[in-house]
Write a protein that holds these residues in place. Structure first.
Motif, PDB file in Angstrom:
ATOM      1  N   VAL A  47      65.414  28.992  42.625  1.00 53.18           N
ATOM      2  CA  VAL A  47      65.173  30.314  43.209  1.00 53.18           C
ATOM      3  C   VAL A  47      64.124  30.192  44.311  1.00 53.18           C
ATOM      4  O   VAL A  47      63.050  29.606  44.082  1.00 53.18           O
ATOM      5  CB  VAL A  47      64.691  31.309  42.131  1.00 53.18           C
ATOM      6  N   PRO A  48      64.408  30.710  45.524  1.00 53.81           N
ATOM      7  CA  PRO A  48      63.421  30.652  46.605  1.00 53.81           C
ATOM      8  C   PRO A  48      62.093  31.280  46.183  1.00 53.81           C
ATOM      9  O   PRO A  48      62.073  32.268  45.441  1.00 53.81           O
ATOM     10  CB  PRO A  48      64.084  31.441  47.727  1.00 53.81           C
ATOM     11  N   GLU A  49      61.011  30.700  46.667  1.00 50.16           N
ATOM     12  CA  GLU A  49      59.677  31.105  46.222  1.00 50.16           C
ATOM     13  C   GLU A  49      59.418  32.591  46.410  1.00 50.16           C
ATOM     14  O   GLU A  49      58.874  33.258  45.524  1.00 50.16           O
ATOM     15  CB  GLU A  49      58.620  30.289  46.974  1.00 50.16           C
ATOM     16  N   LYS A  50      59.819  33.131  47.573  1.00 50.80           N
ATOM     17  CA  LYS A  50      59.521  34.539  47.837  1.00 50.80           C
ATOM     18  C   LYS A  50      60.332  35.471  46.945  1.00 50.80           C
ATOM     19  O   LYS A  50      59.895  36.580  46.616  1.00 50.80           O
ATOM     20  CB  LYS A  50      59.749  34.874  49.306  1.00 50.80           C
ATOM     21  N   VAL A  51      61.518  35.035  46.548  1.00 48.66           N
ATOM     22  CA  VAL A  51      62.315  35.818  45.609  1.00 48.66           C
ATOM     23  C   VAL A  51      61.687  35.731  44.222  1.00 48.66           C
ATOM     24  O   VAL A  51      61.544  36.739  43.513  1.00 48.66           O
ATOM     25  CB  VAL A  51      63.770  35.319  45.574  1.00 48.66           C
ATOM     26  N   GLN A  52      61.312  34.529  43.834  1.00 41.71           N
ATOM     27  CA  GLN A  52      60.744  34.316  42.509  1.00 41.71           C
ATOM     28  C   GLN A  52      59.458  35.107  42.302  1.00 41.71           C
ATOM     29  O   GLN A  52      59.192  35.624  41.208  1.00 41.71           O
ATOM     30  CB  GLN A  52      60.481  32.826  42.302  1.00 41.71           C
ATOM     31  N   SER A  53      58.668  35.239  43.359  1.00 43.00           N
ATOM     32  CA  SER A  53      57.400  35.972  43.269  1.00 43.00           C
ATOM     33  C   SER A  53      57.600  37.486  43.308  1.00 43.00           C
ATOM     34  O   SER A  53      56.673  38.255  43.020  1.00 43.00           O
ATOM     35  CB  SER A  53      56.480  35.557  44.412  1.00 43.00           C
ATOM     36  N   GLY A  54      58.803  37.943  43.680  1.00 45.09           N
ATOM     37  CA  GLY A  54      59.063  39.377  43.788  1.00 45.09           C
ATOM     38  C   GLY A  54      58.536  39.993  45.056  1.00 45.09           C
ATOM     39  O   GLY A  54      58.441  41.218  45.161  1.00 45.09           O
ATOM     40  N   ASP A  55      58.196  39.150  46.049  1.00 46.38           N
ATOM     41  CA  ASP A  55      57.599  39.646  47.287  1.00 46.38           C
ATOM     42  C   ASP A  55      58.592  39.841  48.422  1.00 46.38           C
ATOM     43  O   ASP A  55      58.212  40.313  49.498  1.00 46.38           O
ATOM     44  CB  ASP A  55      56.502  38.680  47.758  1.00 46.38           C
ATOM     45  N   LEU A  56      59.857  39.461  48.220  1.00 47.11           N
ATOM     46  CA  LEU A  56      60.825  39.609  49.314  1.00 47.11           C
ATOM     47  C   LEU A  56      61.174  41.088  49.497  1.00 47.11           C
ATOM     48  O   LEU A  56      61.527  41.776  48.541  1.00 47.11           O
ATOM     49  CB  LEU A  56      62.078  38.792  49.035  1.00 47.11           C
TER      50      LEU A  56
END
Length: 368
Positions: A47-56
């Motif tokens: 999972v791309p980092e920004k998706v995983q962090s919920g910040d996208l």
């Protein structure tokens, strides 16, 4: 499913499987050369980092937000955003083109990871799209007539296939062979989807000179169905020998059906539409309904596809420039035969309406 009903479904299904590989009419020569959208080979199960962090974060700038189609489309996009932990900023222009252009500029100023344009006029939105490009914000344009590029991708439904399908059904219902009938056409120029469908209609008339359009009606606003019903009654009152109304938008079709019913002409005049919703199914399946066929995708499915495209574009995992979501043809006879009353039952009977594999990266599979 038997006879011509099964033949119609199979014909559209067979064409639709490759529809997304080609461009619908009406985009111009530059659009015809565009490459189909695909998931990049760089997309893995990670999972791309920004998706995983919920910040996208994705901005959705809508021109029209009322009506069954648009509500279902937005529901599908929102549900997919929730599944992928993507934040949505939603801007609703309520049919005001100038307001949508202003909202696009406002969205660009907030620096989202991607922008979705949900319908609109390319000329009006051009300055905002240029601003997004300058800010390196990717744009996914759903039914906006703009040239695709490295930063701007376009998505639509298979409008040519849908219109061909309902007109083929009309031809069958008129007896096939050399057609001879008076009809009413519903159309408002300037909307990409309607303009593409109109191109198919013009071609159909040229190939079937016995089909005579006695007039064109139509309006697009917050009260489309009711005003189309009034226009339908006026046109039918002056032309009592009309056999069909071609209404290539579900709000048009609902209005045409209502106008026919209010005149008590549902035994004599049939409606051929495009798009479908649970409310539309209720209209099509009511006793003696004049609405007998519609070309459609599942709006919520399309919304989800657009959201996935924007997400992939934001994380650099989308290649290509354009996509047409494949449609199918739904007839009143099929709805009644299978006892279909809502969109969930429709999807069960027409599984091609759901395309969870379309623009789905491996990392999306495990997300709930």
């Amino acid at each position: 499913m038997e006879g011509t009903e099964m033949q119609t479904r199979n014909m559209i299904s067979g064409l639709a499987t490759c529809a997304f590989m080609f461009m619908s009419a009406g985009y111009g020569q530059a659009q015809e050369a565009a490459t189909p959208l695909t998931v990049s080979a760089s997309a893995t199960s990670e999972v791309p980092e920004k998706v995983q962090s919920g910040d996208l974060r994705i901005a959705v700038v809508r021109q029209i937000n009322s009506g069954d189609f648009y509500e279902q489309w937005m529901d599908g996009a929102q549900q997919e955003a929730d599944r992928l932990s993507v934040k949505l900023d939603i801007y609703n222009a309520n049919g005001d083109n100038a307001r949508q252009a202003l909202m696009l500029e406002q969205a660009v100023a907030t620096q989202p990871d991607a922008i979705v344009l949900a319908l609109g006029f390319g000329e009006t939105l051009e300055p905002g799209i240029a601003a997004a490009q300058a800010a390196n914000i990717p744009v996914v344009a759903f039914y906006v007539e703009v040239e695709p590029s490295a930063n701007v991708v376009t998505i639509d439904q298979g409008d040519t296939l849908m219109m061909d399908g309902v007109l083929n059904q009309l031809a069958q219902d008129l007896g096939g062979g050399e057609l001879n009938a008076k009809v009413i056409y519903v159309y408002v120029p300037g909307y990409q989807a309607l303009d593409t469908r109109h191109t198919v209609w013009v071609d159909f008339l040229e190939k079937n000179p016995g089909v005579q359009s006695v007039g064109t009606i139509g309006v697009v606003n917050s009260n489309t169905a009711a005003q189309t019903a009034d226009q339908t009654k006026a046109m039918l009152t002056a032309n009592r020998d009309v056999k069909a109304i071609i209404a290539p938008f579900n709000e048009f079709a609902k209005g045409a059906a209502l106008g026919i019913e209010e005149l008590g002409m549902q035994k004599d005049v049939k409606v051929y539409g495009i798009d479908i919703s649970t409310a539309d199914i209720a209209v099509m399946t009511k006793p003696d309904s004049p609405w007998v066929a519609t070309g459609t995708t599942d709006p919520s499915n399309v919304g989800a596809v657009v959201l996935r495209a924007a997400t992939l574009k934001a994380v650099g995992q989308l290649e290509g420039e354009t996509l047409s979501v494949p449609p199918t043809i739904v007839t009143q006879a099929a709805l009644l035969k299978d006892g279909i009353q809502n969109m969930e039952q429709l999807a069960e009977n027409f599984p091609s309406l759901k395309t969870p594999e379309l623009l789905s990266a491996p990392w999306m599979d495990g997300m709930q």
